[in-house]
Design an enzyme around this catalytic site. Structure first.
Site, PDB file in Angstrom:
ATOM      1  N   SER A 120       0.828  -1.207   0.000  1.00  0.00           N
ATOM      2  CA  SER A 120       0.000   0.000   0.000  1.00  0.00           C
ATOM      3  C   SER A 120       0.860   1.253   0.000  1.00  0.00           C
ATOM      4  O   SER A 120       1.988   1.246   0.527  1.00  0.00           O
ATOM      5  CB  SER A 120      -0.854  -0.027   1.275  1.00  0.00           C
ATOM      6  OG  SER A 120      -1.402   1.244   1.521  1.00  0.00           O
ATOM      7  N   TYR A 144      -1.712   0.002  10.352  1.00  0.00           N
ATOM      8  CA  TYR A 144      -1.997  -0.646   9.071  1.00  0.00           C
ATOM      9  C   TYR A 144      -0.791  -0.509   8.137  1.00  0.00           C
ATOM     10  O   TYR A 144      -0.310  -1.494   7.559  1.00  0.00           O
ATOM     11  CB  TYR A 144      -3.248  -0.021   8.429  1.00  0.00           C
ATOM     12  CG  TYR A 144      -3.416  -0.425   6.987  1.00  0.00           C
ATOM     13  CD1 TYR A 144      -3.782  -1.725   6.646  1.00  0.00           C
ATOM     14  CD2 TYR A 144      -3.159   0.480   5.943  1.00  0.00           C
ATOM     15  CE1 TYR A 144      -3.899  -2.108   5.318  1.00  0.00           C
ATOM     16  CE2 TYR A 144      -3.268   0.106   4.623  1.00  0.00           C
ATOM     17  CZ  TYR A 144      -3.633  -1.193   4.313  1.00  0.00           C
ATOM     18  OH  TYR A 144      -3.740  -1.571   3.001  1.00  0.00           O
ATOM     19  N   LYS A 148       2.081  -3.434   6.500  1.00  0.00           N
ATOM     20  CA  LYS A 148       2.495  -3.594   5.105  1.00  0.00           C
ATOM     21  C   LYS A 148       4.016  -3.430   4.981  1.00  0.00           C
ATOM     22  O   LYS A 148       4.681  -4.164   4.262  1.00  0.00           O
ATOM     23  CB  LYS A 148       1.772  -2.569   4.214  1.00  0.00           C
ATOM     24  CG  LYS A 148       0.255  -2.775   4.164  1.00  0.00           C
ATOM     25  CD  LYS A 148      -0.091  -4.060   3.440  1.00  0.00           C
ATOM     26  CE  LYS A 148      -1.559  -4.385   3.464  1.00  0.00           C
ATOM     27  NZ  LYS A 148      -1.895  -5.654   2.810  1.00  0.00           N
TER      28      LYS A 148
END
Ligand code: UDP
Length: 336
Positions: A120, A144, A148
């Protein structure tokens, strides 16, 4: 005798995963979907077999590898709500990192050495330059993004130690739906701009709220790089073929996946009004925490190295395919 390659698609019953399954199948691969259906939908599994399984259970993961002659893995199964990741980091690190480690370990056990990972733009954090190149410093601003980031580090290390070949694809804003309306976006809860605008157009919500109108951008609203999900799918298959062509072992590649073009929240809403022919009610609200003002990809690398050319770079096309899908999908709910 020629036997087609089986590709395990973890999270293949979801939005991006299902589009990738369609593209894999179109290009002669056999997708095998592995999904726990927490956020996935069985009716979106239309290309290849389906295994109901959870990456948190190594035995279930092994079962998939023992049942099918898997030669590569694409991994879409992750939690993606930024706010939730701040409130419940344990849940995110466990699902997005620990479960991925289970998958990678099992791949190693079964000698499967090609891995395509859904990363991402969140790995960059607050951007320092625009458009953002892959070498941009990485300092995520929420758990989050860190999950990643961590998986990118893990696959890089697995490459050096065990010869894993991988491509981490850093998505900007995935949007739109399959132009044939065979699959599309269906999130619950829905948090993304384009589906929310279209829900407002359908009268399923009373308006769309613009999160902040005082950003340092031409119209004061946030600018994002919207990339069509079918173009994303295409890039995944190109990345897989690229890994095939790589001699040597332990190559960890990263690619931005964005069109390199930014659109503001207001431009998206205006485009949706035009596409739908509906005067969508708009409210202006507060900024949403953690939203950078602009996120636009440099897409030079993916275009040059993978030969990727987006077919649906036009915002109107992106919104139109989403609109067609959402109308069809909501009718299905009423008739089923
Ligand atoms: N956004 C908005 N209203 C909404 C949902 C999103 O104004 O109801 C804005 C959000 O602040 C961001 C852009 O739309 O600037 C895209 O948000 P989305 O959640 O779709 O994707 P993100 O950029 O967070 O990955």
């Amino acid at each position: 005798m020629y036997s087609p390659q089986h590709v395990l698609v973890a999270g293949g019953a979801g939005y991006i995963g299902s589009h990738v399954c369609k593209e894999l199948s179109r290009r002669g691969y056999v997708p095998v979907v592995f999904d726990n259906l927490q956020y996935g939908h069985t009716d979106l599994v239309r290309w290849g077999d389906f295994i109901l399984g959870d990456l948190g259970d190594p035995e279930q993961v092994r079962l998939a590898f023992s049942r099918y002659p898997i030669s590569a893995v694409m991994h879409f199964a992750a939690y993606t709500f930024v706010g939730e990741s701040v409130a419940e980091p344990d849940k995110y690190y466990n699902n997005n990192v620990t479960c991925t480690l289970n998958l990678l370990r099992t791949m190693h056990e079964y000698g499967v050495d090609r891995f395509i990972f859904s990363s991402s733009a969140a790995v960059y954090g607050e951007p320092k330059v625009m458009p953002i190149p892959e070498e941009h410093p990485q300092w995520p601003i929420n758990p989050y993004g860190w999950t990643k980031f961590m998986v990118e580090r893990i696959i890089d290390d697995f490459g050096r130690a065990y010869g894993l070949k991988s491509a981490a694809l850093r998505y900007f804003n995935a949007a739109g739906a399959d132009p044939d309306e065979e699959t599309g976006e269906r999130h619950d809860p829905e948090t993304h701009l384009i589906p929310l605008v279209l829900q407002a157009a359908m009268g399923l919500r009373k308006n769309i709220t613009v999160f902040g109108s005082d950003y340092d951008t031409p119209d004061g609203t946030c600018v994002r790089d919207y990339v069509h999900v079918a173009d994303l799918a295409d890039a995944h298959v190109l990345a897989l073929e690229y890994l095939d062509d790589q001699s040597g072992k332990g190559n960890a590649h990263v690619f931005n996946l964005g069109n390199g073009q930014g659109f503001s929240v207001r431009e998206v809403i205006e485009t949706a009004k035009k596409v739908t022919g509906i005067d969508i009610p708009v409210a202006t609200g507060e900024r949403r925490a953690g939203d950078p003002s602009r996120l636009v990809a440099s897409s030079d690398k993916v275009r040059k190295v993978l030969g990727w050319t987006p077919r649906y770079a036009d915002l109107e096309q992106i919104v139109k395919t989403a609109w067609d899908w959402h109308r069809k999908d909501s009718n299905k709910d009423q008739t089923s």
